[in-house]
Design an enzyme around this catalytic site. Structure first.
Site, PDB file in Angstrom:
ATOM      1  N   GLU A 140      -4.278 -13.617 -10.265  1.00  0.00           N
ATOM      2  CA  GLU A 140      -4.523 -12.931 -11.221  1.00  0.00           C
ATOM      3  C   GLU A 140      -3.678 -12.846 -12.277  1.00  0.00           C
ATOM      4  O   GLU A 140      -3.992 -13.211 -13.618  1.00  0.00           O
ATOM      5  CB  GLU A 140      -4.937 -11.497 -10.994  1.00  0.00           C
TER       6      GLU A 140
ATOM      7  N   CYS B  82      -0.965  -6.861  -9.847  1.00  0.00           N
ATOM      8  CA  CYS B  82      -2.019  -7.523 -10.897  1.00  0.00           C
ATOM      9  C   CYS B  82      -2.812  -6.717 -11.393  1.00  0.00           C
ATOM     10  O   CYS B  82      -3.226  -6.885 -12.648  1.00  0.00           O
ATOM     11  CB  CYS B  82      -2.974  -8.529 -10.022  1.00  0.00           C
TER      12      CYS B  82
ATOM     13  N   CYS C  38      -4.214  -7.211  -6.044  1.00  0.00           N
ATOM     14  CA  CYS C  38      -2.894  -6.373  -5.534  1.00  0.00           C
ATOM     15  C   CYS C  38      -2.661  -5.360  -6.776  1.00  0.00           C
ATOM     16  O   CYS C  38      -3.047  -5.697  -7.631  1.00  0.00           O
ATOM     17  CB  CYS C  38      -1.805  -7.067  -5.124  1.00  0.00           C
TER      18      CYS C  38
ATOM     19  N   ASN D 288      -3.100 -18.837  -7.088  1.00  0.00           N
ATOM     20  CA  ASN D 288      -1.611 -18.510  -6.841  1.00  0.00           C
ATOM     21  C   ASN D 288      -0.659 -19.503  -6.625  1.00  0.00           C
ATOM     22  O   ASN D 288      -1.065 -20.795  -6.223  1.00  0.00           O
ATOM     23  CB  ASN D 288      -1.696 -17.521  -5.562  1.00  0.00           C
TER      24      ASN D 288
HETATM   25  N1  THU Z   1      -2.376 -13.111  -3.833  1.00  0.00           N
HETATM   26  C1  THU Z   1      -2.879 -13.407  -4.869  1.00  0.00           C
HETATM   27  O1  THU Z   1      -3.024 -14.412  -5.407  1.00  0.00           O
HETATM   28  N2  THU Z   1      -3.700 -12.158  -5.467  1.00  0.00           N
HETATM   29  C2  THU Z   1      -3.427 -10.781  -5.085  1.00  0.00           C
HETATM   30  O2  THU Z   1      -4.080 -10.043  -5.644  1.00  0.00           O
HETATM   31  C3  THU Z   1      -2.724 -10.951  -3.673  1.00  0.00           C
HETATM   32  C4  THU Z   1      -2.305 -11.908  -3.011  1.00  0.00           C
HETATM   33  C5  THU Z   1      -1.633 -14.453  -3.153  1.00  0.00           C
HETATM   34  C6  THU Z   1      -0.167 -14.072  -3.076  1.00  0.00           C
HETATM   35  C7  THU Z   1       0.455 -15.113  -2.075  1.00  0.00           C
HETATM   36  O3  THU Z   1       0.308 -16.352  -2.355  1.00  0.00           O
HETATM   37  C8  THU Z   1      -1.074 -15.050  -0.972  1.00  0.00           C
HETATM   38  O4  THU Z   1      -2.028 -14.501  -1.838  1.00  0.00           O
HETATM   39  C9  THU Z   1      -0.719 -14.152   0.171  1.00  0.00           C
HETATM   40  O5  THU Z   1      -0.399 -12.754  -0.236  1.00  0.00           O
END
Ligand code: THU
Length: 141
Positions: free
Chosen positions: A64, A100, A97, A51
């Site tokens: 993702e 994604c 999420c 992320n």
């Molecule tokens: N995040 C992801 O990388 N993937 C997900 O499926 C959900 C959330 C990240 C986004 C943000 O940087 C952190 O997790 C908190 O939401």
């Protein structure tokens, strides 16, 4: 491997490990929630993403989707995703999420597995279980 071929335990272990390593590269100074994703592609290769947050919070890119963007860039638009693993360094539950899931569905069969941390262990669900009735349009590839 074919995108629909079953994922072996060794492939699953490699994928989960790669996701964990990718999480160490997360740029998450705002949430401190560090996520990694690893995609097993149809050709057997693994592509990772982390992320990437931004001071304008809404611009944050999930691990993702980082991985999907990288996979298309490195392997071309016909790449297919045979399996996905998600990991985080926060010892927290983290299934992908909704945004994604929809983006992954563009390149992934509904039967393909997604591995993610849930209540202290690695859970496996098919993409179709995670995203029933995902949006799609017919198009020529
Ligand atoms: N995040 C992801 O990388 N993937 C997900 O499926 C959900 C959330 C990240 C986004 C943000 O940087 C952190 O997790 C908190 O939401």
């Amino acid at each position: 491997m074919r995108p629909s071929a079953p994922v072996t335990p060794a492939q699953q272990a490699a994928l989960v490990a790669a996701a964990g390593e990718a999480a160490a590269h997360a740029y998450a100074p705002y949430s401190n929630f560090r996520v990694g994703a690893a995609l097993l592609l149809g050709d057997g290769s693994i592509v990772t993403g982390a992320n990437v947050e931004n001071a304008s919070y809404g611009l944050t890119l999930c691990a993702e989707r980082s991985a999907v963007v990288r996979a298309v860039t490195e392997h071309g638009p016909s790449m297919r995703i045979a399996a996905v693993a998600v990991a985080n360094l926060n010892h927290a539950d983290s299934s992908p999420c909704g945004a994604c899931r929809q983006v992954m569905a563009e390149f992934m069969d509904p039967a393909a597995p997604v591995f993610f941390p849930q209540q202290g262990s690695v859970q496996s669900r098919s993409l179709g279980e995670l995203l029933p009735f995902g949006f799609g349009v017919r198009h020529e590839r």
